[in-house]
Design an enzyme around this catalytic site. Structure first.
Site, PDB file in Angstrom:
ATOM      1  N   GLY A  69      19.608  71.100 -39.298  1.00  0.00           N
ATOM      2  CA  GLY A  69      19.379  69.726 -39.701  1.00  0.00           C
ATOM      3  C   GLY A  69      18.632  68.958 -38.632  1.00  0.00           C
ATOM      4  O   GLY A  69      18.381  69.453 -37.527  1.00  0.00           O
ATOM      5  N   PRO A  70      18.237  67.736 -38.940  1.00  0.00           N
ATOM      6  CA  PRO A  70      17.475  66.910 -37.987  1.00  0.00           C
ATOM      7  C   PRO A  70      18.299  66.593 -36.751  1.00  0.00           C
ATOM      8  O   PRO A  70      19.531  66.690 -36.752  1.00  0.00           O
ATOM      9  CB  PRO A  70      17.179  65.636 -38.802  1.00  0.00           C
ATOM     10  CG  PRO A  70      17.419  65.995 -40.227  1.00  0.00           C
ATOM     11  CD  PRO A  70      18.461  67.055 -40.230  1.00  0.00           C
ATOM     12  N   PRO A  71      17.637  66.196 -35.666  1.00  0.00           N
ATOM     13  CA  PRO A  71      18.368  65.808 -34.454  1.00  0.00           C
ATOM     14  C   PRO A  71      19.244  64.583 -34.706  1.00  0.00           C
ATOM     15  O   PRO A  71      18.923  63.711 -35.506  1.00  0.00           O
ATOM     16  CB  PRO A  71      17.241  65.493 -33.453  1.00  0.00           C
ATOM     17  CG  PRO A  71      16.034  66.179 -33.980  1.00  0.00           C
ATOM     18  CD  PRO A  71      16.172  66.182 -35.460  1.00  0.00           C
ATOM     19  N   GLY A  72      20.344  64.531 -33.989  1.00  0.00           N
ATOM     20  CA  GLY A  72      21.217  63.371 -34.055  1.00  0.00           C
ATOM     21  C   GLY A  72      22.150  63.327 -35.236  1.00  0.00           C
ATOM     22  O   GLY A  72      22.791  62.302 -35.476  1.00  0.00           O
ATOM     23  N   GLY A  99      24.808  65.290 -35.597  1.00  0.00           N
ATOM     24  CA  GLY A  99      26.165  65.675 -35.204  1.00  0.00           C
ATOM     25  C   GLY A  99      26.446  67.154 -35.208  1.00  0.00           C
ATOM     26  O   GLY A  99      27.608  67.554 -35.305  1.00  0.00           O
ATOM     27  N   LYS A 100      25.430  67.997 -35.067  1.00  0.00           N
ATOM     28  CA  LYS A 100      25.657  69.441 -35.117  1.00  0.00           C
ATOM     29  C   LYS A 100      26.451  69.926 -33.893  1.00  0.00           C
ATOM     30  O   LYS A 100      27.446  70.629 -34.029  1.00  0.00           O
ATOM     31  CB  LYS A 100      24.309  70.172 -35.209  1.00  0.00           C
ATOM     32  CG  LYS A 100      23.478  69.812 -36.435  1.00  0.00           C
ATOM     33  CD  LYS A 100      22.221  70.635 -36.524  1.00  0.00           C
ATOM     34  CE  LYS A 100      21.242  70.342 -35.400  1.00  0.00           C
ATOM     35  NZ  LYS A 100      20.753  68.966 -35.411  1.00  0.00           N
ATOM     36  N   THR A 101      25.991  69.545 -32.720  1.00  0.00           N
ATOM     37  CA  THR A 101      26.655  70.008 -31.493  1.00  0.00           C
ATOM     38  C   THR A 101      28.044  69.405 -31.341  1.00  0.00           C
ATOM     39  O   THR A 101      29.010  70.095 -31.009  1.00  0.00           O
ATOM     40  CB  THR A 101      25.795  69.664 -30.267  1.00  0.00           C
ATOM     41  OG1 THR A 101      24.495  70.226 -30.421  1.00  0.00           O
ATOM     42  CG2 THR A 101      26.428  70.205 -28.998  1.00  0.00           C
ATOM     43  N   SER A 129       3.554  70.818 -49.798  1.00  0.00           N
ATOM     44  CA  SER A 129       4.211  69.848 -50.672  1.00  0.00           C
ATOM     45  C   SER A 129       3.402  68.580 -50.889  1.00  0.00           C
ATOM     46  O   SER A 129       3.779  67.747 -51.717  1.00  0.00           O
ATOM     47  CB  SER A 129       5.586  69.480 -50.095  1.00  0.00           C
ATOM     48  OG  SER A 129       5.448  68.868 -48.834  1.00  0.00           O
ATOM     49  N   LYS A 134      13.528  63.743 -48.276  1.00  0.00           N
ATOM     50  CA  LYS A 134      12.343  63.027 -48.735  1.00  0.00           C
ATOM     51  C   LYS A 134      12.720  61.802 -49.571  1.00  0.00           C
ATOM     52  O   LYS A 134      12.132  60.717 -49.414  1.00  0.00           O
ATOM     53  CB  LYS A 134      11.448  63.973 -49.542  1.00  0.00           C
ATOM     54  CG  LYS A 134      10.815  65.080 -48.707  1.00  0.00           C
ATOM     55  CD  LYS A 134       9.983  66.024 -49.557  1.00  0.00           C
ATOM     56  CE  LYS A 134       9.338  67.115 -48.711  1.00  0.00           C
ATOM     57  NZ  LYS A 134       8.533  68.049 -49.514  1.00  0.00           N
TER      58      LYS A 134
END
Length: 785
Positions: free
Chosen positions: A366-369, A371-373, A689, A732
């Site tokens: 997913g995009p940065p920020g 909450g993955k880490t 796309s 999107k």
């Protein structure tokens, strides 16, 4: 208060009744004809003792049922006790009194005549029939035989006790004497005391002694086994000491021998697999035979340290309470239900299957920020496991994963083994961060080295070049993170269970800021005692006007900036606002960085709005087409990638083929030059796309029909005008919603993906599903005047 005792044989009860002061005792049973010291410390007990001394020195001693009760009542005492005579009395320094008493008779309490200030009771003496019978003689011999064995096995019983027992010719006296000497619990002693009939008493005692003998024999057997092991260890110790003395006489260095012995002692205390123990013993033997100045001594010693300090079997206990795990995850993270559901499923299966279950290999994309880490840390916290994080961004050397071979100077294990040693358990939560940014060069391919570690079919015997031993990683919960999935090699991607993290909506960002970010920033800036309030409308302005991201990292920074401004005002002893309003944001954060508006303010010819998916989430982009007199050449600018350039050619070919349908003069394709530009030219762009967006802009430019400014689209185009599905639909559409787009055109084949799109977005924005380019143009182009 009457006392009724149903277990007493009334035929042995003396008719004489007397009244005596009563002394309750804890954890002690006094038997007739025994001399025993008692410690008296309680006020009521002291009064009872003094009353007995003032009368005839006769005292009633009764045992408490519960020794923890400080002030016992009649219900807390047994009904059978002992009449004793006080022999002597000594007052102790700790304000207690030591009395020596001689047991006289068994007594049965008939009635308590006094409760305060001390207990008095009317009792009846229990006489014994000491006539010898053949059955009592046989029981006495059996008890003596069992007692002899117990004395032989129990070192706490003196040998004189058996000699004294041999000289007792009364069955009741023998039972009392043996019971008083044996180390029995309180209930067993009271059971013997409460049996007036000598024959019955001997029978009960023989059963107790048989049970005690079984325990003593088992205890002796265990002690013998332990002693054998101790003797073996002592023998080895003496031999080592002799060897050390001999080597010392020969002038050999004691330090190396001491280190080897220290390592051996440490290894004996560890629980190691057989293969590892054999390897360590082999290396220790090599080390002990080497001269101290040999160059390999340091290498072997370092290698042994790694093998000894690595966790081979040590594991932490998992928290298998689903409710507690769910509460921890919800308290640390807002939303992301798919991830939380997957973790709860993992725990549920682990409860049922135990060690049979393979640990999953999760990949958060997913995009940065988003909450993955931090979610990885929360998972470790909820499971009660250790947490390890290794950043793989920019790693190019395979040795970073698998380690170096010991033939190299300064060789070390790979990062996986290094961190397993640091956490000290075989089942941590191991996060491999930024796995999509692993690179490769002449030093090897680190992503290929990860294949073994991240494959449940292989990682139970992971091979590190330095260890030269298989290491079990099957109990490790691996979590990898990535911003994009396509840079990950296919072989590695196939081993990962991908869980997508999508962009946050404005409402989700607001909830995250209110529940998580603001409280944390207030605590970190020392504003706990200041009732700082940031209303929702102020936070919405921060989200809309000062951040433009898929996650909440920049939002967290802006909230921190607000807190810093307030903290500084406090340090300068200035007036601090309790509420930060929307109107005062400029004072703290400066002018707005982003102004949310439509991509185009009015309907224009040759300008269409597309939807793109970037590393930071979804975004909108404009496609501009202008025509100029020329010879039909095509110019493409805006750092377009190869795929995007091919989409331009496909869109132009479709426009040429449909010229008649859309009332386009075909000669324009030969007499006009076309320039297609995608703004923000400093940013590289690629992907198929934007195909229908480019086709719409081209047809609009050639036909002179304007494109709606409140409409955005996404989809790949074919030469025949079919609209093919795309990826990242949710991101999107969220970007379109943030930008105020009213109508979104998406491929019909992406209808299944709308289930992930928030309902609020679907309600506030019209989503048109199309399968052919004609449907796109019918919606996007404004009717010609």
């Amino acid at each position: 208060m009457k006392i009724i005792e149903n277990d007493i044989d009334l035929s042995n009860i003396d008719e004489e009744e007397i009244e005596l002061p009563l002394l309750p005792v804890r954890d002690t049973v006094v038997f007739p004809r025994t001399l025993i010291p008692l410690f008296v410390g309680r006020d009521r007990s002291m009064m009872a003792m003094e009353a007995a001394l003032a009368e005839i020195s006769q005292l009633l001693v009764v045992t408490q049922k519960d020794s923890d009760i400080e002030d016992p009542t009649p219900d807390d005492l047994y009904t059978i006790g002992t009449e004793v005579t006080i022999g002597r009395m000594l007052r102790m320094p700790d304000s207690t009194t030591n009395i020596l008493v001689q047991g006289n008779y068994r007594i049965q309490i008939l009635e308590y005549t006094q409760i305060t200030p001390y207990l008095r009771a009317r009792v009846r003496r229990l006489r014994e029939d000491n006539d010898s019978t053949p059955s009592s003689e046989a029981l006495m011999r059996a008890v003596l035989a069992l007692f002899e064995k117990c004395v032989h096995l129990n070192r706490n019983i003196p040998d004189d006790a058996y000699i004294a027992a041999m000289n007792i010719d009364e069955p009741g006296w023998l039972a009392d004497m043996v019971t008083s000497v044996m180390d029995l619990d309180l209930e067993q002693r009271q059971q013997v005391l409460g049996t007036p009939d000598p024959t019955t008493r001997l029978q009960r005692l023989s059963i107790i002694l048989a049970q005690e003998l079984d325990v003593l024999q088992l205890e002796t057997k265990i002690q013998d086994q332990v002693q054998q092991e101790v003797d073996k260890g002592q023998r080895e110790y003496f031999l080592r000491e002799q060897m050390r003395a001999i080597q010392s006489e020969l002038g050999e260095l004691d330090t190396q021998i001491a280190e080897v012995n220290e390592l051996k002692d440490k290894i004996e205390e560890l629980e190691l697999p057989d293969e590892v123990r054999a390897k360590i013993d082999k290396e220790l033997k090599r080390l002990s035979m080497m001269p101290p100045a040999a160059p390999d001594v340091g290498i072997i010693r370092t290698y042994l340290d790694w093998l000894i300090e690595l966790p081979w079997v040590t594991a932490t206990d998992d928290n298998t309470n689903l409710i507690e795990v769910a509460q921890v995850l919800d308290s640390n993270h807002f939303g992301i239900p798919k991830v939380k559901e997957r973790i709860l499923e993992y725990i549920a299966v682990q409860q049922r299957a135990g060690d049979k279950m393979r640990s999953p290999i999760l990949c958060f994309v997913g995009p940065p920020g988003t909450g993955k880490t931090s979610l990885g840390r929360s998972i470790a916290e909820s499971l009660g496991r250790e947490f390890v994080r290794v950043s793989l961004g920019g790693i190019r050397d395979e040795a970073e994963i698998r380690g170096h071979r010991r033939t190299y100077i300064g060789a070390m294990p790979g990062r996986i083994i290094q961190n397993m040693r640091r956490v000290g358990s075989v089942n941590p939560v191991f996060m491999l961060d930024e796995i999509d940014k692993v690179a490769s060069d002449f030093r090897g391919d680190p992503s290929a080295a990860l294949l073994e570690a991240l494959d449940p079919e292989q990682n139970f015997e992971f091979s590190d070049h330095y260890l030269e031993l298989p290491y079990d990683l099957s109990k490790v919960l691996f979590i990898t993170t990535a911003n994009l999935l396509h840079p990950i090699p296919p072989a590695l991607r196939d081993r990962l269970e991908v869980i997508e993290f999508t962009s946050y909506m404005e409402e989700e960002k607001l909830a995250i800021a209110r529940d998580f970010l603001v409280p944390r920033q207030i605590e970190e800036h020392g504003l706990d005692d200041i009732p700082l309030n940031i209303p929702d409308n102020t936070m919405r302005s921060v989200i809309r006007e000062y951040t433009d991201e898929a996650g909440v990292r920049n939002l967290d920074r802006k909230i921190g900036q607000l807190c810093r401004k307030v903290t500084r005002r406090l340090a300068e002893q200035k007036t601090t606002p309790k509420t930060i309003s929307k109107q005062t944001l400029n004072k703290y954060l400066g002018p707005p960085t982003y102004v949310k508006q439509l991509a185009n303010r009015e309907d224009e010819v040759g300008v269409a709005t597309g939807l793109a998916y970037t590393q930071t989430g979804g975004d909108i982009l404009s496609v501009e087409v202008v025509l100029m007199p020329g010879k039909g050449t095509v110019t493409q600018t805006g750092q377009l990638g190869d795929v995007m350039k091919e989409s331009v050619q496909a869109a132009l070919s479709f426009a040429r083929s449909q010229a008649e349908t859309y009332q386009i003069d075909f000669k324009q394709f030969e007499t006009k030059d076309m320039h297609l530009h995608v703004p923000e030219g400093a940013i590289p762009k690629d992907g198929p796309s934007a195909g229908i967006t480019m086709a719409t802009a081209i047809i609009s430019a050639f036909s002179g029909r304007a494109v709606r400014h409140d409409l955005a689209m996404t989809g790949e185009i074919t030469l025949r005008g079919r609209v093919l599905p795309i990826g990242g639909l949710k991101e999107k559409l969220l970007a379109a919603h943030r930008s105020g787009i009213k109508i979104a055109i998406v491929p019909a084949d992406n209808e299944k993906d709308l289930v992930d799109v928030p309902r609020k977005v679907q309600r506030e924005m019209e989503i048109k599903l199309v399968s052919r380019m004609q449907d796109v143009l019918e919606t996007a182009l404004v009717s010609a005047n």
